[in-house]
Design an enzyme around this catalytic site. Structure first.
Site, PDB file in Angstrom:
ATOM      1  CE1 TYR A 152       1.125   1.004  35.665  1.00  0.00           C
ATOM      2  CE2 TYR A 152       2.052  -0.469  34.448  1.00  0.00           C
ATOM      3  CZ  TYR A 152       2.257   0.293  34.551  1.00  0.00           C
ATOM      4  OH  TYR A 152       1.486   0.442  33.428  1.00  0.00           O
ATOM      5  CE  LYS A 156      -2.637   0.849  34.908  1.00  0.00           C
ATOM      6  NZ  LYS A 156      -2.984   2.259  34.522  1.00  0.00           N
TER       7      LYS A 156
END
Length: 262
Positions: A152, A156
């Site tokens: 994750y 990002k």
């Protein structure tokens, strides 16, 4: 600023996306709301102050081959896209050493490549019309790595690099780019997170449960877009970690090992 603007929001069936879509409707915008399931979007539409301005368009970011054709169809249908808000995403809860590469790829496909494909699909039209607004929802873990969120965080971080480059490349075309750095916001993102084996985490993180409401987050986001902030920090006191990371990296490393991972 938002009156009569055509705004396309992904991940609009819950959380930040839902709250921002409804707030934009209140501001007089025409909202194209996307998420995988039509019935969930219809529920949000029924909450809108002007449901006639809320258009439900199902979209699955894992079906990457469908994204560009959909964008072209929407541009033809609505005439233009003034603001694209890449908000959809999926989070993770699992140690990097245990996480399958399939999970890494799935998170990157949804959180990064989905936003890239949609942006590339609408950007030429925005340039042609003399300007546009690109907004992407990142996270504090897009600024620094955090335990149990390696994939994750990587997705990002990649989003930051891509959209910062797009901002610089298209300044002369009046393309504005805002990166939302979200802190603790009380949404279902941890419930929908996937574990190392790809199964749903299905729990509300304690820290997230104490976060600001999506409605408050939406107000902070719209304020940041109005001011055209390159980075829009959304949350509360936890956002201090972003500044500590940038100015006191050793202290940040120490604190990251001490605070709760959930």
């Amino acid at each position: 600023m938002f009156k009569n603007k055509i705004v396309w929001i992904t991940g609009a069936s819950s959380g930040i996306g839902e709250a921002t879509a409804l707030a934009l409707i209140d501001e007089g915008a025409v909202v194209i709301a996307s998420a995988p399931f039509l019935e969930e979007l219809e529920v949000v539409k029924n909450k809108a102050s002007r449901p006639e301005n809320f258009h439900c368009v199902p979209l699955d970011l894992m079906q990457s081959e469908t994204l560009e054709p959909l964008a072209k169809r929407l541009i033809e249908q609505f005439g233009r896209i003034d603001i694209l808000m890449n908000n959809a995403g999926i989070s993770q809860r699992g140690l990097a050493v245990d996480t399958s590469i399939e999970v890494d790829r799935k998170i990157m496909e949804i959180d990064y490549f989905g936003a890239v494909i949609l942006t590339k699909a609408v950007l030429p039209q925005m340039i042609k019309q003399g300007g546009g607004h690109l907004v992407c929802t990142s996270s504090m873990v897009g600024v620094f790595g955090f335990p149990l969120r390696s994939a994750y965080s990587a997705a990002k971080h990649a989003m930051h690099g891509f959209f910062e480059a797009v901002r610089i490349e298209n300044h002369q075309h009046n393309i504005k780019v805002n990166i939302i750095i979200g802190g603790r916001i009380k949404t279902n993102v941890s419930l929908g997170a996937i574990m190392a084996d790809g199964k749903a985490y299905g729990k509300m993180d304690a820290g997230q449960n104490k976060g600001i409401t999506p409605q408050k987050a939406a107000r902070q986001i719209l304020k940041g877009i109005r001011k055209n902030k390159s980075e829009i920090l959304v949350g509360s006191g936890e956002l201090l970690m972003v500044r500590i990371k940038r100015w006191l990296p050793k202290l940040h490393g120490y604190l990251s090992r001490k605070i709760s991972w959930t």
